[in-house]
Enzyme design. Sequence first.
Site, mmCIF file in Angstrom:
data_model
loop_
_atom_site.group_PDB
_atom_site.id
_atom_site.type_symbol
_atom_site.label_atom_id
_atom_site.label_comp_id
_atom_site.label_asym_id
_atom_site.label_seq_id
_atom_site.Cartn_x
_atom_site.Cartn_y
_atom_site.Cartn_z
ATOM 1 N N SER A 38 -3.739 -8.027 -21.003
ATOM 2 C CA SER A 38 -4.226 -9.169 -21.790
ATOM 3 C C SER A 38 -5.547 -9.749 -21.293
ATOM 4 C CB SER A 38 -3.165 -10.274 -21.822
ATOM 5 O OG SER A 38 -2.794 -10.646 -20.524
ATOM 6 N N ASP A 326 -4.966 -20.683 -21.938
ATOM 7 C CA ASP A 326 -3.529 -20.868 -22.184
ATOM 8 C C ASP A 326 -2.806 -20.877 -20.838
ATOM 9 O OD1 ASP A 326 -3.250 -18.197 -21.453
ATOM 10 O OD2 ASP A 326 -2.819 -17.477 -23.485
ATOM 11 N N HIS A 329 -4.122 -17.350 -19.019
ATOM 12 C CA HIS A 329 -5.410 -16.647 -19.170
ATOM 13 C C HIS A 329 -6.602 -17.596 -19.116
ATOM 14 C CE1 HIS A 329 -2.250 -14.292 -21.243
ATOM 15 N NE2 HIS A 329 -2.816 -13.298 -20.587
#
Length: 350
Positions: A38, A326, A329
Amino acid sequence: MMMKVAYLWISIIVASLALEANGDIATKYTAMYVFGDSLTDAGNNKYFIDSTAKADFLPYGMDFSGGPTGRVCNGKILVDFIAEMVGLPLLPSYADVVAKGESILFGVNYASAGAGILRETGYRFGRVIPFEEQINNLRKTVAQLKGQLHGKDVSEYLANALVFVDMGANDYLNNYFQAEYYPSSHIYNLEQFADLLTNLYRKHILEIQRLGLRKFLIVDASPIGCGPIRSQNMKCNTTLNHMVAMFNTRLKSVVHDLKSNYPGSAFSYAPLFQVFISLFDNAEAYGFKVKDSACCGGRDGSNGTKPRCFKNTVPCRNRNEYLFWDGAHPTEAGNRILAALINNTTSFYL
Ligand SMILES: *[C@@H]1O[C@H](CO)[C@@H](O)[C@H](O)[C@H]1NC(C)=O
Ligand SMILES: *[C@@H]1O[C@H](CO)[C@@H](O)[C@H](O)[C@H]1NC(C)=O
Ligand SMILES: *[C@@H]1O[C@H](CO)[C@@H](O)[C@H](O)[C@H]1NC(C)=O
Ligand SMILES: *[C@@H]1O[C@H](CO)[C@@H](O)[C@H](O)[C@H]1NC(C)=O
């Protein structure tokens, strides 16, 4: 067709000359191929109907020129900044290339949010693309390039491309640490698990090498204990970080070993873990007012203990002052500094 290819080659040469004229390092690389999770996914999961590891909706991408793409961020991600540094454009995602027939001439991003080194890592997201499958996708790209560029050119082109790999964090977060869903922690102790991961990692790097790639930037696993959903009282969770560090120590010696055994290739180790910790510890000096809270999503951009930012959640206004977008991240502002720190600590202009 030939015209088009010739035109692209001329464009690359012209771009190279322009950058050299500017005294820029750039142009060392013909292209860049990205494997990862991610931190580096730019949209590969978004076509999987069943996948929950997606970020192709607002407010993700709210500060990105193309809007939400699947980047797990408000704006640019780490590889976007690295691509800029080496003089390449932003790379298309493999899934987008297949779906839209975009150009692959400057490289492709194969990364998949939630994915890991082990095939089963992240399976609870429904569908992610494990390292091995990301390499299979590269194989398809290489076959396609052979059709477009012919024989020797392709080998030279691939030998001068940069391979960027960021893998391993999810094998802990979305595998080992979820003992109720994944058997790994019942089978392996932490040393054995780190050995298992790094042996497989080495094997996969060599598979990429066998496809003709020669220049590798290997980014170690980030300090997963520092994200807002896992840190406490401005401190990273050291239990989690130590475990990832065990993996990184081994990864570093794998890179060292590859360097001495494959002198025809270049391998560079980027200490993301170390630079991330130093950014976290000195966040204020880098202009970040908030490091223990997410701009959007949990904790404490409002959605509790889940790392993600949910659809239509209202994010913080001052996004450049937040280290984390978030629960897990970095913001674009965070990624920009991480890229600069990697640039400053890693000799990857191989
Ligand atoms: C760190 O994370 C582990 C694993 O999730 C958890 O058991 C532990 O309580 C956490 N430690 C702190 C200080 O938050
Ligand atoms: C997330 O938070 C927003 C704003 O606080 C709320 O409207 C939304 O329902 C929450 N979503 C979930 C899935 O909890
Ligand atoms: C990258 O590193 C080089 C060499 O140390 C430096 O000149 C350049 O300014 C750095 N670029 C960025 C974006 O930090
Ligand atoms: C990276 O190095 C350059 C040149 O030495 C310096 O100007 C810049 O501030 C450094 N970047 C970071 C984020 O430390």
